[in-house]
Write an enzyme that holds these catalytic residues in place. Structure first.
Site, PDB file in Angstrom:
ATOM      1  N   ASP A 473       0.836  -1.206   0.000  1.00 44.00           N
ATOM      2  CA  ASP A 473       0.000   0.000   0.000  1.00 44.00           C
ATOM      3  C   ASP A 473       0.874   1.261   0.000  1.00 44.00           C
ATOM      4  OD1 ASP A 473      -2.318   1.501   0.127  1.00 44.00           O
ATOM      5  OD2 ASP A 473      -3.097   0.526   1.927  1.00 44.00           O
ATOM      6  N   ASP A 543     -10.649   2.074  -3.496  1.00 44.99           N
ATOM      7  CA  ASP A 543     -11.287   1.786  -2.208  1.00 44.99           C
ATOM      8  C   ASP A 543     -12.797   1.842  -2.335  1.00 44.99           C
ATOM      9  OD1 ASP A 543      -9.096   1.233  -0.719  1.00 44.99           O
ATOM     10  OD2 ASP A 543      -8.892   3.228   0.152  1.00 44.99           O
TER      11      ASP A 543
HETATM   12  C1  DGJ Z   1      -5.872   1.897   1.809  1.00 47.18           C
HETATM   13  C2  DGJ Z   1      -6.219   0.699   0.980  1.00 47.18           C
HETATM   14  O1  DGJ Z   1      -6.694   1.113  -0.261  1.00 47.18           O
HETATM   15  C3  DGJ Z   1      -7.232  -0.146   1.713  1.00 47.18           C
HETATM   16  O2  DGJ Z   1      -7.609  -1.226   0.918  1.00 47.18           O
HETATM   17  C4  DGJ Z   1      -6.640  -0.601   3.004  1.00 47.18           C
HETATM   18  O3  DGJ Z   1      -5.567  -1.463   2.765  1.00 47.18           O
HETATM   19  C5  DGJ Z   1      -6.185   0.596   3.829  1.00 47.18           C
HETATM   20  N1  DGJ Z   1      -5.329   1.465   3.078  1.00 47.18           N
HETATM   21  C6  DGJ Z   1      -5.480   0.155   5.081  1.00 47.18           C
HETATM   22  O4  DGJ Z   1      -4.973   1.203   5.784  1.00 47.18           O
END
Ligand code: DGJ
Length: 722
Positions: A473, A543
């Site tokens: 991430d 997301d």
């Molecule tokens: C952002 C990501 O896009 C999510 O899927 C998740 O992993 C969160 N970060 C976790 O902090």
């Protein structure tokens, strides 16, 4: 070999199955562009470009490049349009002018040391390297062109070497300059925001300069390093479409310039804003690679070429072709609120339904109970996970499932042991307060000690637990971008050096753990670009897991990125991002157009929904090859009422149409939705046994009034009848 040179015409010809790209060396040694489009025979096209040349002649009698279509435009020597190259020499001048010296053509394609790029065998691709020189600055500029034998794709890049005895500064060094003949052009690009990544936009090009750029240190949610130039009449199926995509994860720039009666020039590369690179004598600088695709079969034809190229010649490792595990990720199910039992129970119940891997997301390390602390402390939090990752992973493997883990290596919370021990490891500018975003700072990836720390932490975790997957991430952009280790005159190199540092760490990880499936992520799809796909063959697309929002996101993403790279999950309703409630089947049908998975707490699902999940998983297996390796046809772009797409297997023996009713309306005008891409002469049966010719499925279509409720879907699966 798809590349040749004609001594008679002093011209280079790059041919792919359906396209030709032609340019020549003129009397003054300039490389002048002649043609890019559908295949032409080898012939003399030099006067084609000469029609545009105007303005004064240079002292040696050759035409200066004003108005002339240039292969790689330079700054300040008579070409007054956007330039690909600007070098400031030791005397302080930035006028740049490269002329042909020599060239070589060979089978294969060299890698770019330290940078990702497409690749291919000697049978798949051939390369032209042209050495040019600027007599005044002493710069030696090598232009690389690679043409693929099986796809209508050409890659471009440049290497600049300081051949003088003095330092020089690169102020702009783009990867590609492309001249497109005068016409009524429009530009398509992908803009966005967190939760709304890669929204497709098509607009007329103005006379003047248009740019699509990122300055955030990553390719970004806001813009993507992709543009297509299309004729005003180009559709999904017919018309000129020139697609350009930069294999780069940092600040990029695409500029187009259109002048009266002139060709359209497009340049693509590292954004010169906040960029500079000092070259000492003998040093060289390599740009990232840019990919161009031309299709006379509209945006659809262009996209399908990108898809095949990236699936076969960009993504690497065993997961390029191996079937990806169907995963469940706990993020939306638990956020930070979990312990070992909760995670194990999710895995157990998901496993019983057919899910193959549990991915443990954020929150398993350090003092990470919210996004306020712990980033950087890559040591398991044993208060949450008693017995550590090793024990949890073993228990999950005991269920017959794989185990995956989340990391955000590039970041640190100020409230972390790592930051307290090494405040110097962040990007920073002396005397300036660092801004936080999601309560975190960015680590200085240009530093080897930082990269070593991160690698060793990850290595230690991976050595001590069975982990088959990593989600990498990246949740904020770069600000106060300075490094305590770089000399003042090199601080302008920081954004690019950051990206090179990121590639170095990714490369080290995938080399040490070649079998791990790496999934990229950046607050959703904030760094979804070809460079990241080189390391991670799938990417968390957004997301925003709402099925209706995903229609736009996945449509835009499909412009150049293949379905196999589009990580897509079924989540709970009401949706956490939009509050919308959609049927579970709709969420699954939309997520099926990607690398499929679940993102919810399965232990909270009703028995009825669990039964439905079993059916979805059966469909995932049934359609996996068709969706991952088939060709995508975007039948109805997402709009306020509907959306539809079709996958067709390469041998045209099978197809799947998915239709989504977004907003039902009385008396819908067209009550049919049509297949595309079938063989018109083959017979196909749908799942109910209705047999028709491909031409009928495509022309007469399917009754779409069979779904008449908002947010509902239907699928039609065709198989060839022999
Ligand atoms: C952002 C990501 O896009 C999510 O899927 C998740 O992993 C969160 N970060 C976790 O902090």
């Amino acid at each position: 070999m798809s590349i040749c040179y004609s001594e008679e015409f002093k011209s280079f010809y790059l041919n792919t199955p359906n396209t030709s790209y032609v340019f020549h060396i003129n009397e003054g040694g300039f490389l002048v562009h002649d043609y890019y489009g559908s295949t032409l025979p080898v012939c003399d096209l030099r006067e084609y470009a000469a029609r545009l040349a105007r303005g004064p002649k240079s002292a040696d009698g050759t035409t200066v490049p004003c108005g002339t279509p240039m292969e790689y435009s330079c700054n300040g020597t008579g070409d007054f349009r956007v330039s690909a190259l600007q070098i400031r020499n030791a005397a302080g001048n930035a006028s740049t002018d490269i002329r042909y010296v020599s060239h070589k053509i060979y089978a294969g394609k060299p890698a770019i040391p330290g940078q990702p790029s497409t690749y291919g065998t000697e049978e798949e691709v051939s390369t032209l390297e042209i050495l040019t020189q600027d007599a005044v600055t002493g710069a030696k500029v090598t232009l690389f062109y690679s043409a693929f034998e099986n796809y209508d794709a050409i890659t471009r890049r440049a290497v600049v070497e300081n051949g003088s005895d003095y330092d020089m500064d690169l102020e702009r060094v783009y990867s590609l300059c492309c001249e497109i003949p005068f016409g009524n052009w429009q530009i398509c690009h992908l803009y966005g925001e967190w939760g709304r990544e890669r929204t497709f936009e098509r607009s007329n090009l103005i006379h003047g300069i248009t740019s699509v750029e990122s300055t955030q240190g990553a390719s970004s949610h806001q813009h993507n390093p992709f543009v297509a130039i299309v004729d005003e009449y180009t559709t999904e199926d017919v018309g000129d479409a020139y697609g350009f995509n930069l294999v780069y994860s940092g600040n990029f720039s695409v500029q187009t310039e259109q002048i009266v009666d002139g060709d359209l020039r497009l340049i693509m590369g590292i954004n010169p804003n906040d960029f500079g690179w000092k070259l000492e004598p003998g040093e060289s600088f390599a740009t990232p690679e840019a990919v161009s695709v031309y299709s006379a079969e509209g945006l659809g034809g262009m996209s399908r070429t990108f898809h095949k190229l990236y699936r076969n010649n960009l993504c690497r490792g065993p997961w390029k072709t191996a079937k990806r595990p169907l995963l469940i990720n706990n993020w939306e199910g638990t956020y930070f609120d979990f312990d070992e039992e909760k995670i194990f129970n999710i895995a157990k119940q998901a496993g019983e339904l057919g899910v193959e891997m549990l991915v443990l997301d954020d929150g398993w390390f350090g003092a990470r109970n919210s996004d306020k602390a712990g980033l950087g402390d890559w040591f398991v939090n044993e208060e949450k996970l008693k017995g550590g990752l090793g024990k949890l992973s073993e228990r999950i493997h005991g269920l017959g499932m794989k185990f995956g883990l989340w990391f955000e290596p590039e970041m640190v919370n100020p409230d972390s042991d790592l930051y307290r021990a090494h405040p110097d490891w962040c990007l920073q500018v002396d005397g300036r307060q660092l801004c936080t975003s999601r309560n975190q700072y960015v680590l200085d990836m240009t530093r080897r000690d930082v990269r070593d720390y991160l690698f060793n932490c990850m290595d230690n975790i991976l050595k001590n637990a069975r982990i088959e997957y990593i989600k990498w991430d990246f949740n904020r952009y770069l600000s106060e971008a300075g490094s305590l280790l770089l000399a003042p005159e090199r601080q302008k190199e920081i954004f690019h050096r950051y990206v090179l540092g990121l590639y170095a760490l990714l490369d080290r990880l995938v080399t040490a753990y070649p079998d791990i499936l790496l999934e990229g992520c950046a607050s959703g799809g904030g760094r979804f670009d070809p460079a990241m796909l080189y390391y991670s063959p799938q990417y968390w697309t957004s997301d925003d897991t709402d099925a209706i929002e995903r229609l736009d996101i996945q449509y835009g993403t499909s412009m150049c990125y293949p379905t196999s790279t589009v990580s897509s999950h079924v989540s709970a309703c009401p949706n956490h991002q939009t509050g919308r409630t959609t049927p579970l089947q709709t969420r699954a049908d939309v997520a099926l157009a990607g690398s499929f998975g679940y993102e919810l707490d399965v232990t909270k699902m009703s028995d009825e929904d669990k039964e439905a999940v079993k059916g979805q998983i059966a469909e995932y297996h049934k359609y996996y090859d068709l969706i991952h390796f088939g060709e995508l046809f975007r039948v109805i772009p997402p709009n306020r009422e509907e959306c539809a797409w079709v996958y067709v297997s390469e041998d045209k023996s099978e197809a799947l149409l998915t239709f989504v009713c977004v907003r039902n309306r009385p008396r819908v005008r067209r009550r049919t939705v049509h297949f595309r891409g079938l063989d018109p002469n083959k017979l196909y049966a749908d799942q109910d046994g209705t047999v028709r010719a491909g031409s009928v499925w495509m022309k007469a279509g399917v009754n779409k009034a069979q779904v008449m409720k908002d947010y509902t879907t239907f699928k039609v699966h065709l198989t060839e009848v022999k």
